[in-house]
Design a protein around this motif. Structure first.
Motif, PDB file in Angstrom:
ATOM      1  N   THR A 149      12.969 -60.983 -64.992  1.00 46.89           N
ATOM      2  CA  THR A 149      12.503 -60.281 -63.794  1.00 46.89           C
ATOM      3  C   THR A 149      13.328 -60.737 -62.593  1.00 46.89           C
ATOM      4  O   THR A 149      13.406 -61.937 -62.307  1.00 46.89           O
ATOM      5  CB  THR A 149      11.001 -60.549 -63.549  1.00 46.89           C
ATOM      6  OG1 THR A 149      10.276 -60.158 -64.718  1.00 46.89           O
ATOM      7  CG2 THR A 149      10.491 -59.786 -62.348  1.00 46.89           C
ATOM      8  N   ASP A 151      12.962 -60.194 -59.294  1.00 45.80           N
ATOM      9  CA  ASP A 151      12.254 -60.670 -58.098  1.00 45.80           C
ATOM     10  C   ASP A 151      10.786 -60.889 -58.456  1.00 45.80           C
ATOM     11  O   ASP A 151       9.997 -59.948 -58.483  1.00 45.80           O
ATOM     12  CB  ASP A 151      12.388 -59.645 -56.962  1.00 45.80           C
ATOM     13  CG  ASP A 151      11.784 -60.134 -55.652  1.00 45.80           C
ATOM     14  OD1 ASP A 151      11.217 -61.258 -55.625  1.00 45.80           O
ATOM     15  OD2 ASP A 151      11.873 -59.395 -54.670  1.00 45.80           O
ATOM     16  N   VAL A 152      10.430 -62.140 -58.704  1.00 49.25           N
ATOM     17  CA  VAL A 152       9.054 -62.452 -59.100  1.00 49.25           C
ATOM     18  C   VAL A 152       8.097 -62.484 -57.912  1.00 49.25           C
ATOM     19  O   VAL A 152       6.898 -62.653 -58.094  1.00 49.25           O
ATOM     20  CB  VAL A 152       8.969 -63.780 -59.886  1.00 49.25           C
ATOM     21  CG1 VAL A 152       9.702 -63.677 -61.203  1.00 49.25           C
ATOM     22  CG2 VAL A 152       9.467 -64.939 -59.063  1.00 49.25           C
ATOM     23  N   THR A 153       8.618 -62.308 -56.704  1.00 50.48           N
ATOM     24  CA  THR A 153       7.740 -62.318 -55.529  1.00 50.48           C
ATOM     25  C   THR A 153       7.080 -60.963 -55.292  1.00 50.48           C
ATOM     26  O   THR A 153       6.104 -60.878 -54.571  1.00 50.48           O
ATOM     27  CB  THR A 153       8.516 -62.714 -54.249  1.00 50.48           C
ATOM     28  OG1 THR A 153       9.549 -61.765 -54.004  1.00 50.48           O
ATOM     29  CG2 THR A 153       9.114 -64.112 -54.408  1.00 50.48           C
ATOM     30  N   LYS A 154       7.630 -59.907 -55.915  1.00 48.90           N
ATOM     31  CA  LYS A 154       6.994 -58.591 -55.772  1.00 48.90           C
ATOM     32  C   LYS A 154       6.263 -58.245 -57.072  1.00 48.90           C
ATOM     33  O   LYS A 154       6.616 -58.742 -58.149  1.00 48.90           O
ATOM     34  CB  LYS A 154       8.018 -57.513 -55.405  1.00 48.90           C
ATOM     35  CG  LYS A 154       9.023 -57.174 -56.466  1.00 48.90           C
ATOM     36  CD  LYS A 154       9.930 -56.039 -56.019  1.00 48.90           C
ATOM     37  CE  LYS A 154      10.717 -55.561 -57.227  1.00 48.90           C
ATOM     38  NZ  LYS A 154      11.424 -54.348 -57.001  1.00 48.90           N
TER      39      LYS A 154
END
Length: 194
Positions: A149, A151-154
């Motif tokens: 993944t 961008d794990v912040t979204k």
């Protein structure tokens, strides 16, 4: 052998049989939707219980040490390597094997796409691959990110399930015949058709 030795040997054998029967436990679980009770030694793996006690041979015994994924089953909806967990640990839980994926005579969509995309050759790993793929799709729907993944912040959505994501999420399942491109294509088509 003298009479005294025979009697001693018989007593020892009887004591060993009695001790072994005391070392078994009843495990009640729902397997492929049906309530089942098995009587196993506490050290019996779930894989051995499924194959030997319930005659469910879909989960394969291959590496027997959690490296290949051929024994993948679902426990309460989560994928688990059945060779790495003890049957006694799953009392009261729901177990699904490849034999339980079809519904009312209809194959699961992942099973259908494996056939359509020729996602197998020898077939030995196929049940584990399919069980892992089905659970992986549910994990993606639940928003679980993976090592691929970006961008794990979204929030992760099923639409983010790229071929790279599919490859990463299925990387615990080995195929000795190297059908990986076909396996990924099968899963991608299921995801694309939702």
């Amino acid at each position: 052998m003298g009479q005294g030795r025979k009697e001693t040997a018989n007593i020892i054998e009887t004591d060993a049989q009695q001790a072994q029967s005391y070392l078994r436990v009843d495990v009640k679980m729902k397997v492929n939707g049906s309530p089942r009770t098995i009587n196993v030694e506490p050290r019996t793996t779930l894989l051995d219980a499924l194959r030997d006690d319930l005659a469910l041979t879909g989960p394969k015994k291959s590496c027997d040490r959690g490296e290949c994924g051929a024994c993948t089953v679902h426990i309460d909806g989560r994928r688990v390597l059945s060779c790495m967990t003890l049957a006694a640990m799953h009392d009261g839980q729901g177990i699904t094997t490849i034999e339980g994926l079809e519904y009312d005579g209809q194959l699961h969509p992942v099973q259908e796409m494996f056939i359509e995309h020729d996602g197998f050759q020898c077939g030995f790993c196929t049940s584990g691959q399919i069980m892992s793929a089905v659970a992986m799709i549910e994990e993606a729907k639940a928003g679980w990110p993976s090592a691929a993944t970006s961008d794990v912040t979204k929030p992760f959505t099923i639409e983010d399930l790229s071929k790279a994501e599919i490859r990463e999420r299925l990387s615990g399942n080995l195929c000795r015949c190297s059908c990986y491109p076909n396996i990924v294509a099968a899963v991608a088509e299921v995801v694309g058709g939702r």
